[in-house]
Design a protein around this motif. Sequence first.
Motif, PDB file in Angstrom:
ATOM      1  N   LEU A 267     -13.659  27.461  -7.112  1.00  0.00           N
ATOM      2  CA  LEU A 267     -13.560  26.324  -8.032  1.00  0.00           C
ATOM      3  C   LEU A 267     -12.099  26.035  -8.387  1.00  0.00           C
ATOM      4  N   GLU A 268     -11.330  27.098  -8.591  1.00  0.00           N
ATOM      5  CA  GLU A 268      -9.914  26.925  -8.928  1.00  0.00           C
ATOM      6  C   GLU A 268      -9.187  26.193  -7.804  1.00  0.00           C
ATOM      7  N   ARG A 269      -9.496  26.554  -6.545  1.00  0.00           N
ATOM      8  CA  ARG A 269      -8.842  25.886  -5.418  1.00  0.00           C
ATOM      9  C   ARG A 269      -9.224  24.402  -5.381  1.00  0.00           C
ATOM     10  N   GLU A 270     -10.491  24.103  -5.640  1.00  0.00           N
ATOM     11  CA  GLU A 270     -10.923  22.705  -5.662  1.00  0.00           C
ATOM     12  C   GLU A 270     -10.158  21.916  -6.719  1.00  0.00           C
ATOM     13  N   ILE A 271      -9.992  22.530  -7.887  1.00  0.00           N
ATOM     14  CA  ILE A 271      -9.286  21.857  -8.979  1.00  0.00           C
ATOM     15  C   ILE A 271      -7.826  21.630  -8.606  1.00  0.00           C
ATOM     16  N   ARG A 272      -7.190  22.636  -8.019  1.00  0.00           N
ATOM     17  CA  ARG A 272      -5.780  22.500  -7.641  1.00  0.00           C
ATOM     18  C   ARG A 272      -5.606  21.428  -6.565  1.00  0.00           C
ATOM     19  N   LEU A 273      -6.574  21.334  -5.649  1.00  0.00           N
ATOM     20  CA  LEU A 273      -6.509  20.275  -4.642  1.00  0.00           C
ATOM     21  C   LEU A 273      -6.614  18.900  -5.292  1.00  0.00           C
ATOM     22  N   MET A 274      -7.478  18.790  -6.301  1.00  0.00           N
ATOM     23  CA  MET A 274      -7.649  17.508  -6.994  1.00  0.00           C
ATOM     24  C   MET A 274      -6.395  17.117  -7.778  1.00  0.00           C
ATOM     25  N   LEU A 275      -5.584  18.117  -8.145  1.00  0.00           N
ATOM     26  CA  LEU A 275      -4.363  17.856  -8.907  1.00  0.00           C
ATOM     27  C   LEU A 275      -3.167  17.517  -8.024  1.00  0.00           C
ATOM     28  N   LEU A 276      -3.289  17.760  -6.705  1.00  0.00           N
ATOM     29  CA  LEU A 276      -2.180  17.460  -5.810  1.00  0.00           C
ATOM     30  C   LEU A 276      -1.910  15.959  -5.788  1.00  0.00           C
ATOM     31  N   PRO A 277      -0.640  15.565  -5.630  1.00  0.00           N
ATOM     32  CA  PRO A 277      -0.330  14.136  -5.532  1.00  0.00           C
ATOM     33  C   PRO A 277      -1.090  13.502  -4.369  1.00  0.00           C
ATOM     34  N   LYS A 278      -1.659  12.355  -4.611  1.00  0.00           N
ATOM     35  CA  LYS A 278      -2.440  11.665  -3.590  1.00  0.00           C
ATOM     36  C   LYS A 278      -1.540  10.729  -2.783  1.00  0.00           C
ATOM     37  N   ASP A 279      -1.826  10.653  -1.487  1.00  0.00           N
ATOM     38  CA  ASP A 279      -1.183   9.644  -0.650  1.00  0.00           C
ATOM     39  C   ASP A 279      -1.885   8.327  -0.951  1.00  0.00           C
ATOM     40  N   ALA A 280      -1.155   7.374  -1.487  1.00  0.00           N
ATOM     41  CA  ALA A 280      -1.758   6.104  -1.895  1.00  0.00           C
ATOM     42  C   ALA A 280      -2.420   5.374  -0.736  1.00  0.00           C
ATOM     43  N   ALA A 281      -2.035   5.712   0.490  1.00  0.00           N
ATOM     44  CA  ALA A 281      -2.590   5.018   1.655  1.00  0.00           C
ATOM     45  C   ALA A 281      -3.865   5.661   2.184  1.00  0.00           C
ATOM     46  N   ASP A 282      -4.239   6.830   1.651  1.00  0.00           N
ATOM     47  CA  ASP A 282      -5.356   7.577   2.227  1.00  0.00           C
ATOM     48  C   ASP A 282      -6.668   6.801   2.282  1.00  0.00           C
ATOM     49  N   GLU A 283      -6.936   5.996   1.291  1.00  0.00           N
ATOM     50  CA  GLU A 283      -8.211   5.286   1.248  1.00  0.00           C
ATOM     51  C   GLU A 283      -8.205   3.996   2.061  1.00  0.00           C
ATOM     52  N   ARG A 284      -7.089   3.687   2.684  1.00  0.00           N
ATOM     53  CA  ARG A 284      -6.982   2.422   3.405  1.00  0.00           C
ATOM     54  C   ARG A 284      -7.616   2.466   4.789  1.00  0.00           C
ATOM     55  N   SER A 285      -7.837   1.266   5.317  1.00  0.00           N
ATOM     56  CA  SER A 285      -8.160   1.120   6.730  1.00  0.00           C
ATOM     57  C   SER A 285      -6.883   1.393   7.528  1.00  0.00           C
ATOM     58  N   ALA A 286      -6.996   1.380   8.860  1.00  0.00           N
ATOM     59  CA  ALA A 286      -5.837   1.762   9.665  1.00  0.00           C
ATOM     60  C   ALA A 286      -5.717   0.896  10.916  1.00  0.00           C
ATOM     61  N   ILE A 287      -4.503   0.839  11.431  1.00  0.00           N
ATOM     62  CA  ILE A 287      -4.224   0.226  12.726  1.00  0.00           C
ATOM     63  C   ILE A 287      -3.951   1.357  13.718  1.00  0.00           C
ATOM     64  N   LEU A 288      -4.678   1.361  14.820  1.00  0.00           N
ATOM     65  CA  LEU A 288      -4.518   2.361  15.875  1.00  0.00           C
ATOM     66  C   LEU A 288      -3.818   1.718  17.066  1.00  0.00           C
ATOM     67  N   GLU A 289      -2.752   2.361  17.544  1.00  0.00           N
ATOM     68  CA  GLU A 289      -2.040   1.871  18.721  1.00  0.00           C
ATOM     69  C   GLU A 289      -1.918   3.008  19.736  1.00  0.00           C
ATOM     70  N   ILE A 290      -2.246   2.720  20.983  1.00  0.00           N
ATOM     71  CA  ILE A 290      -2.160   3.718  22.055  1.00  0.00           C
ATOM     72  C   ILE A 290      -1.376   3.122  23.220  1.00  0.00           C
TER      73      ILE A 290
END
Length: 350
Positions: free
Chosen positions: A86-109
Amino acid sequence: MPLPESLDRLMTRAAELRAELETADGSQFGALSKELSTLEPLVEKVAEYRALENAQAEAESLLSDPEMRELAEAEYHDAKARLPLLEREIRLMLLPKDAADERSAILEIRPAAGGDEAGLFAGELFRAYQKYAETRGWRFSVLDYDENELGGVKGATAEIEGQGVFARLKFESGVHRVQRVPATETQGRIHTSTITVAVLPEAEEVDVKVEDKDLRIDTYRASGAGGQHVNKTDSAVRITHLPTGIVVAMQEEKSQHKNRAKAMKVLRARIFDAQRQAADSARAADRRSQVGTGDRSERIRTYNFPQGRVTDHRIGLTLHKVDRVMMGEFDDIFDALISEDEAQRLAAEA
């Protein structure tokens, strides 16, 4: 390690918000509800942690009671095992979030070294990502697919829409290496080819301000392995962003207007990604606490077909199921990459 004292302030703030919501008018209600909704998952997890702490302390106090000892021991050891998780879960939730994480994405190959074989593998990996997107319920829209005469690609671009797409795919950027016997190889020799993958968070117009005066737009006739509109109309579009030198070309659609709209979408994503890369470079310590360097030239993975294995070089993960991965089964790789990134960031915060 004790949980940070700031959690007490968050718990207090959540309680204040609940009280304020009871008397809030329409103009306040939305903002208060939004703030509370961002806090609630963490507040619930902290409440669970503290309830378990109390249960452990209560069980420990009963260990000296002969009649309760057996039950108390079971409860004590159960709590002792669950608290660190539980402590690890809480610490993960407290880490700074990448504001782009919830976004859609463009894939280029794009194929890199290896000629025709690189182009063939680029097309195959593009389709593997498409299959993965389908399993996640994401929308996979091909923006550009420049096919060569052998059925491979000179380049392929897609928009992948859905919640948390970028968070799931962002570690795919880099050089992917393939080792196998090409279909055209008569001597049975294994060839090594490489392709580059870029996953960019989709950018909105508010994220990137693009001035018309900063753009050079060229139109030309589409070319490729085939297609009804090839070499018949000036439908293809090439946009150059003069301040950065970023160039995006698009010819998938018969309509010049549609190609321009797609090209602008990719252009914004590339500019936005360049801005993020520059910001990351300025935060050198933060970059060291992430999986890989984020360098597009970094070789990140090898797909070895004769041995049936896929190896991710950043975390030393090897899976003996290359055929399944090429069918879109990436979750074992993605889960491992995300877990390693979380572990590194937790260590950096300690």
